[in-house]
Design a protein around this motif. Structure first.
Motif, PDB file in Angstrom:
ATOM      1  N   PRO A 133       1.408   7.782  -3.775  1.00  0.00           N
ATOM      2  CA  PRO A 133       1.744   6.655  -5.462  1.00  0.00           C
ATOM      3  C   PRO A 133       2.603   5.782  -6.248  1.00  0.00           C
ATOM      4  CG  PRO A 133       1.464   9.543  -5.382  1.00  0.00           C
ATOM      5  CD  PRO A 133       1.806   8.777  -4.117  1.00  0.00           C
ATOM      6  N   ALA A 134       4.162   6.144  -5.385  1.00  0.00           N
ATOM      7  CA  ALA A 134       4.821   5.096  -5.758  1.00  0.00           C
ATOM      8  C   ALA A 134       4.819   3.894  -5.342  1.00  0.00           C
ATOM      9  CB  ALA A 134       6.159   5.622  -6.085  1.00  0.00           C
ATOM     10  N   HIS A 135       4.053   2.343  -6.159  1.00  0.00           N
ATOM     11  CA  HIS A 135       4.749   1.462  -5.625  1.00  0.00           C
ATOM     12  C   HIS A 135       5.685   1.238  -4.037  1.00  0.00           C
ATOM     13  CE1 HIS A 135       2.063  -1.016  -7.889  1.00  0.00           C
ATOM     14  NE2 HIS A 135       2.996  -0.593  -8.861  1.00  0.00           N
ATOM     15  N   PRO A 136       5.907   0.713  -3.334  1.00  0.00           N
ATOM     16  CA  PRO A 136       7.411   0.810  -2.244  1.00  0.00           C
ATOM     17  C   PRO A 136       8.258   0.006  -2.607  1.00  0.00           C
ATOM     18  CG  PRO A 136       5.231  -1.376  -1.174  1.00  0.00           C
ATOM     19  CD  PRO A 136       4.530   0.004  -2.793  1.00  0.00           C
ATOM     20  N   ALA A 137       9.685   0.563  -2.171  1.00  0.00           N
ATOM     21  CA  ALA A 137      10.336  -0.620  -2.909  1.00  0.00           C
ATOM     22  C   ALA A 137      10.534  -2.203  -2.519  1.00  0.00           C
ATOM     23  CB  ALA A 137      11.991   0.212  -2.038  1.00  0.00           C
ATOM     24  N   TRP A 138      10.150  -2.244  -1.426  1.00  0.00           N
ATOM     25  CA  TRP A 138      10.141  -4.022  -1.205  1.00  0.00           C
ATOM     26  C   TRP A 138       9.488  -4.270  -2.500  1.00  0.00           C
ATOM     27  CZ3 TRP A 138       5.806  -6.570  -0.496  1.00  0.00           C
ATOM     28  CH2 TRP A 138       4.923  -5.527   0.146  1.00  0.00           C
ATOM     29  N   ASP A 183      -3.824   5.927  -8.627  1.00  0.00           N
ATOM     30  CA  ASP A 183      -4.183   5.419  -9.650  1.00  0.00           C
ATOM     31  C   ASP A 183      -3.641   4.056  -9.745  1.00  0.00           C
ATOM     32  OD1 ASP A 183      -4.971   7.523 -10.165  1.00  0.00           O
ATOM     33  OD2 ASP A 183      -3.150   8.405 -11.467  1.00  0.00           O
ATOM     34  N   ARG A 184      -2.375   3.661  -9.558  1.00  0.00           N
ATOM     35  CA  ARG A 184      -2.156   2.444  -9.185  1.00  0.00           C
ATOM     36  C   ARG A 184      -2.682   1.325  -8.376  1.00  0.00           C
ATOM     37  NH1 ARG A 184       0.321   0.801  -4.725  1.00  0.00           N
ATOM     38  NH2 ARG A 184       1.340   2.133  -2.980  1.00  0.00           N
ATOM     39  N   GLU A 185      -2.293   0.309  -9.266  1.00  0.00           N
ATOM     40  CA  GLU A 185      -3.276  -1.186  -8.033  1.00  0.00           C
ATOM     41  C   GLU A 185      -1.942  -1.255  -7.033  1.00  0.00           C
ATOM     42  OE1 GLU A 185      -5.766  -4.744  -9.295  1.00  0.00           O
ATOM     43  OE2 GLU A 185      -3.336  -5.125  -9.802  1.00  0.00           O
ATOM     44  N   ILE A 186      -2.695  -1.225  -6.218  1.00  0.00           N
ATOM     45  CA  ILE A 186      -1.803  -1.859  -4.676  1.00  0.00           C
ATOM     46  C   ILE A 186      -1.330  -3.401  -5.216  1.00  0.00           C
ATOM     47  CG2 ILE A 186      -1.774  -2.937  -2.389  1.00  0.00           C
ATOM     48  CD1 ILE A 186      -3.560   0.279  -1.928  1.00  0.00           C
ATOM     49  N   ARG A 187       0.013  -4.092  -4.737  1.00  0.00           N
ATOM     50  CA  ARG A 187       0.652  -4.844  -5.167  1.00  0.00           C
ATOM     51  C   ARG A 187       0.091  -5.518  -4.086  1.00  0.00           C
ATOM     52  NH1 ARG A 187       6.631  -3.282  -8.006  1.00  0.00           N
ATOM     53  NH2 ARG A 187       5.539  -2.928  -9.834  1.00  0.00           N
ATOM     54  N   LEU A 188      -0.459  -7.249  -3.958  1.00  0.00           N
ATOM     55  CA  LEU A 188      -0.609  -8.264  -3.223  1.00  0.00           C
ATOM     56  C   LEU A 188       0.814  -9.098  -3.252  1.00  0.00           C
ATOM     57  CD1 LEU A 188      -3.913  -8.126  -2.471  1.00  0.00           C
ATOM     58  CD2 LEU A 188      -2.476  -6.826  -1.487  1.00  0.00           C
ATOM     59  N   PHE A 189       1.488  -9.622  -2.905  1.00  0.00           N
ATOM     60  CA  PHE A 189       2.031 -10.566  -2.535  1.00  0.00           C
ATOM     61  C   PHE A 189       1.362 -11.787  -1.677  1.00  0.00           C
ATOM     62  CE2 PHE A 189       4.446  -7.764  -4.699  1.00  0.00           C
ATOM     63  CZ  PHE A 189       5.752  -8.302  -5.223  1.00  0.00           C
ATOM     64  N   SER A 233       0.582  -0.890  -0.110  1.00  0.00           N
ATOM     65  CA  SER A 233      -0.299   0.355   0.067  1.00  0.00           C
ATOM     66  C   SER A 233       0.824   1.506   0.054  1.00  0.00           C
ATOM     67  CB  SER A 233      -0.847   0.099   0.901  1.00  0.00           C
ATOM     68  OG  SER A 233      -0.156   0.466   2.382  1.00  0.00           O
ATOM     69  N   ASN A 234       1.965   1.474   0.805  1.00  0.00           N
ATOM     70  CA  ASN A 234       3.128   2.461   0.350  1.00  0.00           C
ATOM     71  C   ASN A 234       2.443   3.503   1.756  1.00  0.00           C
ATOM     72  OD1 ASN A 234       5.353   3.028   0.760  1.00  0.00           O
ATOM     73  ND2 ASN A 234       5.575   4.287  -1.559  1.00  0.00           N
ATOM     74  N   PHE A 235       1.531   3.358   2.398  1.00  0.00           N
ATOM     75  CA  PHE A 235       0.272   4.207   3.095  1.00  0.00           C
ATOM     76  C   PHE A 235      -0.608   5.161   1.908  1.00  0.00           C
ATOM     77  CE2 PHE A 235       4.343   3.005   5.855  1.00  0.00           C
ATOM     78  CZ  PHE A 235       3.470   3.157   6.885  1.00  0.00           C
ATOM     79  N   GLY A 236      -0.717   4.778   1.062  1.00  0.00           N
ATOM     80  CA  GLY A 236      -1.563   5.420  -0.171  1.00  0.00           C
ATOM     81  C   GLY A 236      -0.807   6.171  -0.869  1.00  0.00           C
TER      82      GLY A 236
END
Length: 161
Positions: free
Chosen positions: A91-96, A149-155, A86-89
């Motif tokens: 804009p960018a995906h978190p680095a991890w 705007d990005r879709e939150i990545r789930l792993f 989520s990167n706390f909402g």
């Protein structure tokens, strides 16, 4: 204040844009410091959400990275977890998340144990089911997704033998 009202207050605060600006600088640093000082026994953010420390390799550098993260444990035997990028909402995906895309094998520190894991980016129905579980655990994820705007990545992390 009892646990439920306190949790609702924290959820309300964590849904704000102001929290998204401040928290990424404070929460992980505090988690890393306390986790290190207690030799892996305490992770402050895990008081509100289940949490772990992900140990992965940097996407570009290959250097070890330790990232405290909230997680969605999928089974009581601690063999699978879902991580929400989520990167706390913000804009960018978190680095991890880039680290896991480049180097899916790593380990987690979970409740005082070190467990080798393999990460898989979730898509389609797997993602939908995991997203619903994440929202049940922490409803502010919906506010994070609505802000960006990005879709939150789930792993999904699965224990490696």
């Amino acid at each position: 204040m009892t646990a439920a009202p306190a949790r609702r207050l924290v959820q309300r605060v964590s849904s704000t844009a102001a929290f998204a600006r401040i928290a990424p600088h404070v929460v992980p640093a505090l988690d890393r410091a306390v986790h290190r000082l207690t030799r892996g026994k305490v992770l402050p953010s895990a008081r509100m959400l289940p949490g772990l420390v992900l140990v992965s390799r940097g996407a570009r550098t290959g250097l070890e990275r330790r990232t405290p993260l909230a997680c969605v444990p999928e089974d009581p035997g601690a063999t699978t977890w879902v991580l929400v990028g989520s990167n706390f909402g913000r804009p960018a995906h978190p680095a991890w998340t880039a680290n896991l895309l480049a180097h899916p094998d790593g380990e987690v520190h979970w409740r005082g144990r070190t467990i080798p894991v393999h990460a898989r980016l979730l898509r389609g129905e797997d993602r939908e089911v995991a997203w619903a579980a994440a929202l049940r655990l922490w409803p502010p994820y919906a506010a994070y997704q609505a802000r960006i705007d990005r879709e939150i990545r789930l792993f999904r992390l699965t224990r490696r033998d």
